[in-house]
Scaffold this active site. Sequence first.
Site, short mmCIF file in Angstrom:
data_model
loop_
_atom_site.label_atom_id
_atom_site.label_comp_id
_atom_site.label_asym_id
_atom_site.label_seq_id
_atom_site.Cartn_x
_atom_site.Cartn_y
_atom_site.Cartn_z
N ASN A 202 0.82 -1.20 0.00
CA ASN A 202 0.00 0.00 0.00
C ASN A 202 0.86 1.26 0.00
O ASN A 202 1.02 1.90 -1.03
CB ASN A 202 -0.94 -0.04 1.20
CG ASN A 202 -1.89 1.15 1.22
OD1 ASN A 202 -1.84 2.01 0.35
ND2 ASN A 202 -2.73 1.21 2.22
N ASP A 203 1.43 1.59 1.16
CA ASP A 203 2.18 2.84 1.28
C ASP A 203 3.29 2.98 0.24
O ASP A 203 3.56 4.08 -0.23
CB ASP A 203 2.82 2.93 2.68
CG ASP A 203 1.77 3.14 3.76
OD1 ASP A 203 0.72 3.70 3.43
OD2 ASP A 203 2.02 2.73 4.90
#
Lengths: 102, 465
Positions: free
Chosen positions: B393-394
Site C-alpha cells: 500500500n504505502d
Amino acid sequence: MEIDPFIFRLSIFILSIFIGYYVVWSVTPSLHTPLMSVTNAISSVIIVGAIIAGLSGDSQNIFNTSSIFGFLAISLAAINIFGGFLVTQRMLRMYKKKKKDK
Amino acid sequence: MTANLSAIFYLISGILFILALRGLSSPETSRQGNFFGILGMIIAITVTFLSIGNFSSVFIYVLIFLLIGGLIGSFIAYKIPMTAMPELVAGFHSLVGLAAVFVAIAAFLNPEAFRLGSPGNIKLSSLIEMSIGAAIGAITFSGSIVAFLKLRGIMSGSPITFKGQHYINLLLGITIIVLTFYLCNTQTEVFFWRLIAISFLLGLLLIIPIGGADMPVVISMLNSYSGWAAAGIGFTLENSALIITGALVGSSGAILSYIMCKGMNRSFFNVILGGFGATDQTLSSQRKEQKPVKSGNAEDAAFLMKNASSVIIVPGYGMAVAQAQHALREMVDTLKKNDIKVSYAIHPVAGRMPGHMNVLLAEANVPYDEVFELEEINNDFANADVAFVIGANDVTNPIAKTDPQSPIYGMPVLDVEKCKSVLFVKRSLSPGYAGVDNELFYRDNTLMLFADAKKMTEEIIKNLN
C-alpha cells in the site's frame, strides 16, 4: 616503547569494519534475509568464549558458577550456529534461475 | 596447540566468515559462501578444543550442551515457515545477546580460565571490554525479545510511549557508564550485576516505543548490536575470529538499517529515538470524505490481464499474511502461458525485514531473475499494461512524491500509477501503516479488488483458464 597488543586488536577491528562495509554493500538486496540469518550464525562464534568457560572445570569440579554460565552459553550459541546456517542453507536452496525451456 | 598457531587458525576462520558474506553478492555463489561460513565455524570450535586441551569428563559435558543446542537449532531451522523469518531472526539475535552476557559473566567470575588476572584483580582493559560486551549483549537480548513479541503478535505492534522516555533512556545510558567506571575502580561484583540489569532494562525501553511498521529497521539495528557485543567479547578473549566477525556483523546490521531508513525516508537517529506510528490514529481519523472508488471482481481482473502484454506484480506484506505467494506464482504461470511478460517489483521495505519478499517469492519457485528492485524496475511501469498490487500500500502511494505535508513525503515509491491500469488487491480501503490515505485508490485507471489476497488470486486463476 612497545606497542600494546590491544592496538593490534583494535587495528584488526577497524579494518574489519571497513571490509564489512564494502562486502555488505556488494550483497544483492534479494539476499538480505539470508545475510541476516548467516550473520546470526557467524556472530555465534562467541561460542569459543563459552567453551573456554565450560572447560575451565576439572573432573572433580565440573559445575562451578562460571562453568554453568559457560555451558548455558554453549547451548545458546549452538542453537544459533546450527539454526542460522541451516535456515540460510534452506533459503539459498530456494533461489532458482529461470528455466530456459519455459 | 600453541597460542600463536591457534591465533592463525582463528584468523583463517575470520577470513572464511568474510568469504561467507562475500558469497551473498549473487545467488549463484551464495551456497558456496554458506559452506565457507560453516567451515570457519568448525575450525574456530576445533581450535578452541585443541588449544585448551582438556579432554577429561568435562569435555563430554561441553559436547552434550553443544549437541542439545544443535538439535534445537536444527529442529527450528527445518520447521520454521518462511513467513516467520523476521521473528526467527529476532529470536536468534536475542540468543547471541544472552550468550555474550553469559560469557562475560563467566569471564568475570573465573578470570583465570581466560587469562585475564584473578578475581578482584582483573586487568583494567579486560574489565572495560567485558562490561561493554555484557552491556550491549544485554541490550540486544531484551530488545530482541520485545521485537520478537511484537513480530509474533504476542505484543501489540503499536508503539508504547510515555513522557520523558528519551530522558530515562539517556539516564540509564549514563548509569551504565558510571557503573562501568565504579566496577573498574572497585572490582566489586555488585556493580557488574547492576550493570547487566540496567542494560536489560534499557534494551526493553529502547524497543517498546518503536511501531510495527519500523520493524525492518529494528531487526537490522539489533543485528548490528549483536555484532558489537560479539566484538566486545572478542577483545576480552583476545580472539581475532570474534573481533573480525563482530565488526562484520556490526557493520552489516548498520548498513541494512541505513538501507531500510532510506527506503522509508527516515533518519536513522529518528528511528532509534522511536515513537513512530504513534501518529497512526490521529491521521486516519482525519480521513477525507468518501470518494468514488471503482471496484471489480476476479473476472474483470482476469480480463484486464489477459489482454495485457506486460504485467508487473507488486507484492507486499499483505501477501505474506494471506500466504498468497504460491497462488500468485500459479497465476503468473497461467499469464506466461498466454505470452504475457510478467515481472515482480519489490520495494526495499516491503515485508517485515530486509529481503523478506524475495525469500517468500523464492519459496514459491519464482525465479530470482524475474524479481526486480525499485531502481531497476521503476521506469518500466510507464510501459506496462497492468500493475497488480497485492498486499502492498504505502510503497505505491504517489502522495510521497507530491505532498510535502504527508508523513511519507520523500519516501521512494513504486510508480505504479504510470501503468495503463492498476489492480489493487486489498481487503478494505483502510490506510497502510503510515496512516496515510492512498490517492491511488480513487484514480480512474485503478480497479480495487476487495478480497483476501489468496482467495482473490485463486479466483483470478479460475477466470484466466
